[in-house]
Scaffold this active site. Structure first.
Site, PDB file in Angstrom:
ATOM      1  N   GLU A 290      14.827  -2.988  -3.794  1.00 13.11           N
ATOM      2  CA  GLU A 290      15.151  -2.934  -2.371  1.00 13.11           C
ATOM      3  C   GLU A 290      16.269  -3.923  -2.033  1.00 13.11           C
ATOM      4  O   GLU A 290      17.035  -3.714  -1.099  1.00 13.11           O
ATOM      5  CB  GLU A 290      13.897  -3.241  -1.535  1.00 13.11           C
ATOM      6  CG  GLU A 290      13.580  -2.154  -0.533  1.00 13.11           C
ATOM      7  CD  GLU A 290      12.301  -2.389   0.251  1.00 13.11           C
ATOM      8  OE1 GLU A 290      11.541  -1.418   0.380  1.00 13.11           O
ATOM      9  OE2 GLU A 290      12.039  -3.508   0.725  1.00 13.11           O
ATOM     10  N   LYS A 425      11.588   8.615   5.823  1.00 13.61           N
ATOM     11  CA  LYS A 425      10.662   8.501   6.964  1.00 13.61           C
ATOM     12  C   LYS A 425      11.094   9.432   8.093  1.00 13.61           C
ATOM     13  O   LYS A 425      10.261  10.116   8.695  1.00 13.61           O
ATOM     14  CB  LYS A 425      10.644   7.057   7.488  1.00 13.61           C
ATOM     15  CG  LYS A 425       9.977   6.065   6.566  1.00 13.61           C
ATOM     16  CD  LYS A 425       9.865   4.706   7.251  1.00 13.61           C
ATOM     17  CE  LYS A 425       9.514   3.623   6.248  1.00 13.61           C
ATOM     18  NZ  LYS A 425       9.689   2.283   6.799  1.00 13.61           N
TER      19      LYS A 425
HETATM   20  O1  F6P Z   1       5.028  -3.921   7.150  1.00 15.07           O
HETATM   21  P1  F6P Z   1       5.470  -2.540   7.530  1.00 15.07           P
HETATM   22  O2  F6P Z   1       6.222  -2.529   8.828  1.00 15.07           O
HETATM   23  O3  F6P Z   1       4.309  -1.575   7.553  1.00 15.07           O
HETATM   24  O4  F6P Z   1       6.486  -2.054   6.429  1.00 15.07           O
HETATM   25  C1  F6P Z   1       6.074  -1.887   5.091  1.00 15.07           C
HETATM   26  C2  F6P Z   1       7.197  -1.936   4.104  1.00 15.07           C
HETATM   27  O5  F6P Z   1       8.157  -0.966   4.409  1.00 15.07           O
HETATM   28  C3  F6P Z   1       9.452  -1.473   4.168  1.00 15.07           C
HETATM   29  O6  F6P Z   1      10.048  -1.773   5.384  1.00 15.07           O
HETATM   30  C4  F6P Z   1      10.288  -0.446   3.471  1.00 15.07           C
HETATM   31  O7  F6P Z   1       9.727  -0.049   2.296  1.00 15.07           O
HETATM   32  C5  F6P Z   1       9.223  -2.713   3.358  1.00 15.07           C
HETATM   33  O8  F6P Z   1      10.248  -3.608   3.347  1.00 15.07           O
HETATM   34  C6  F6P Z   1       7.993  -3.213   4.000  1.00 15.07           C
HETATM   35  O9  F6P Z   1       7.443  -4.172   3.211  1.00 15.07           O
END
Ligand code: F6P
Length: 449
Positions: A290, A425
């Site tokens: 990432e 998403k």
């Molecule tokens: O904590 P959230 O908002 O549920 O996001 C979960 C995960 O999704 C991401 O934004 C993208 O994979 C990560 O960086 C993060 O850890």
């Protein structure tokens, strides 16, 4: 002597003597970007000082919450995905071994800790519900946004189970929410229902958040020593401050992987010889992937678990496309050792191992593999930690976090954002009929038909 032993002798066949010194000026510039906040994504460098600069009142509250969970629950159900999952799971496995949840209560330091909300598998959720069964449990839901689909669905399902079992009031006392201080759907729910909550600091991205409440509460629930974990990370922060490549192994690792990348070694395999480090590889893959995979470039982070995968991926690593390099995380002294029994008949011919323990055999495997892969054209780096203690884990986490910060700047990208994660998403929301996505839904439907 350095606490983590970094061995780069097995890249010398692939990197000329002048190449590392040539990188010094770039590393010094990357160090300044990171330390002075002049690089891209500077607002997300909170993890740099986190090991010493954290909320001590909240830290104590996490330990108290873990004690309460240990008193009133058999199981802690941890819900989260990505950075809100991998660090906690990696640390729980690293510190407690492969069979922690199967051990009888009397042999465990803490409660069973299980993870969900990290996929959309109905079967997994059902199996986990059955695993928890009628036993006492609590929930730690972890989400910065509170709107991530996978954990949101899992939270609904386990919340319903909790309310059915205990009623709304007691259920609310058994839900621990780790989320943003002010914003997001989960924060709103915390305010509405009075859950105990912990904060994901603003300047710490998900993949760097294992030493925040995101990782700390699940880790503490297993009875692990949080102070030692933070102590190890703090000592690493002090050890990896000098921009001089001859004095900073984390920076040296960052520089060497960039040298290799520019020669066409575009895939890095993180490897271990201990099964309880399998999840460490998953955590590392998010940290690296990432952070670095953007602007159509970056090392592809992959993994192999040895010696298991020597019997599956080993062939490819030895003789396949020569675009791989390996980084082994080696443990000098694993928590246990085993003697190999000798047999009178020696029908399997194993008696030649007389006097050698299983850890010694594992070490010889490592030595043999490094030499074979090196001969086969694979550069190998080794990051060696003395043991599997909380202190060593804290140290190791910081080693890779600071390395990827430098590495990202060396490759000219912003190591602290993740814009590409949104694409799937948006499509998923449109296909599921989420309000506001009608136009995209129509476009996707055409493409699908
Ligand atoms: O904590 P959230 O908002 O549920 O996001 C979960 C995960 O999704 C991401 O934004 C993208 O994979 C990560 O960086 C993060 O850890």
């Amino acid at each position: 002597m350095a606490y983590i032993k970094f061995d780069d002798s097995k890249v010398s066949k692939f990197v000329q003597a002048n190449e590392l010194p040539e990188m010094q000026a770039l590393v010094t510039a990357a160090d300044q970007e990171l330390r002075n906040g002049t690089g891209a994504g500077a607002d997300f460098r909170g993890w740099l000082t986190l090991p010493t600069d954290y909320d001590h009142e909240e830290f104590a509250r996490i330990q108290k919450a873990a004690e309460k969970i240990q008193q009133d629950s058999d199981v802690l159900v941890v819900i989260g995905i990505g950075g809100s999952y991998l660090g906690a799971k990696m640390a729980v496995d690293f510190l407690n071994g492969s069979f922690y949840n199967s051990k009888p209560k009397s042999e465990r330091r803490g409660v069973q800790v299980v993870f969900t909300g990290n996929s959309l598998s109905a079967s997994y959720l059902k199996e986990l519900q059955d695993f928890v069964g009628d036993r006492d449990f609590s929930i730690n839901v972890i989400s910065k946004s509170g709107t991530t689909t996978e954990p949101s669905i899992a939270f609904r399902i386990f919340k319903e189970k909790l309310i059915k079992k205990y009623g709304q009031e007691e259920a609310s006392r058994r839900i621990y929410a780790t989320t943003d201080a002010k914003n997001g759907a989960l924060r709103q729910e915390v305010e509405a229902n009075g859950y105990e909550s912990f904060i994901i600091p603003d300047g710490v991205g998900g993949r760097f958040s294992v030493l925040t409440p995101v990782g700390l509460l699940p880790i503490a629930a297993t009875g692990a020593d949080l102070n030692e974990l933070m102590h190890g990370a703090a000592d690493a922060a002090a050890a990896y401050q000098d921009a001089d490549l001859s004095k900073n192994d984390a920076y040296r690792y960052a520089a060497l992987r960039n040298i290799l990348y520019r020669k066409g070694y575009v895939t890095e395999l993180i490897e271990n010889y201990e099964p309880n480090l399998r999840m460490f590889a998953e955590w590392w893959k998010q940290l690296m992937g990432e952070s670095e995979g953007k602007d159509q470039k970056g090392i592809y982070p992959s993994s192999a678990n040895f010696t298991t995968d020597l019997h599956s991926l080993g062939q490819y690593i030895q003789e396949g496309l020569r675009n791989l390099f390996e980084t082994v995380v080696k443990v000098t002294k694993p928590p246990y050792n085993v003697d190999i029994p000798m047999e009178k008949d020696n029908l399997d011919g194993l008696n030649y191992l007389k006097g050698q323990t299983l850890n010694e055999v594992n070490d010889k495997a490592y030595e043999g593999v490094v030499l074979a892969h090196n001969d086969g054209g694979v550069p190998v780096l080794t990051v060696e930690i003395p043991d599997e203690s909380e202190y060593s884990l804290g140290y190791l986490i910081y080693f890779f976090e600071v390395a990827v910060g430098i590495s990202g700047y060396l490759n000219g990208i912003n190591p602290f954002n993740q814009p590409g994660v949104e694409a799937y998403k948006q499509n998923m929301f449109a296909l599921l009929g989420k309000p506001g996505y009608e136009e995209l839904a129509a476009k996707l439907k055409k493409e699908i038909d």
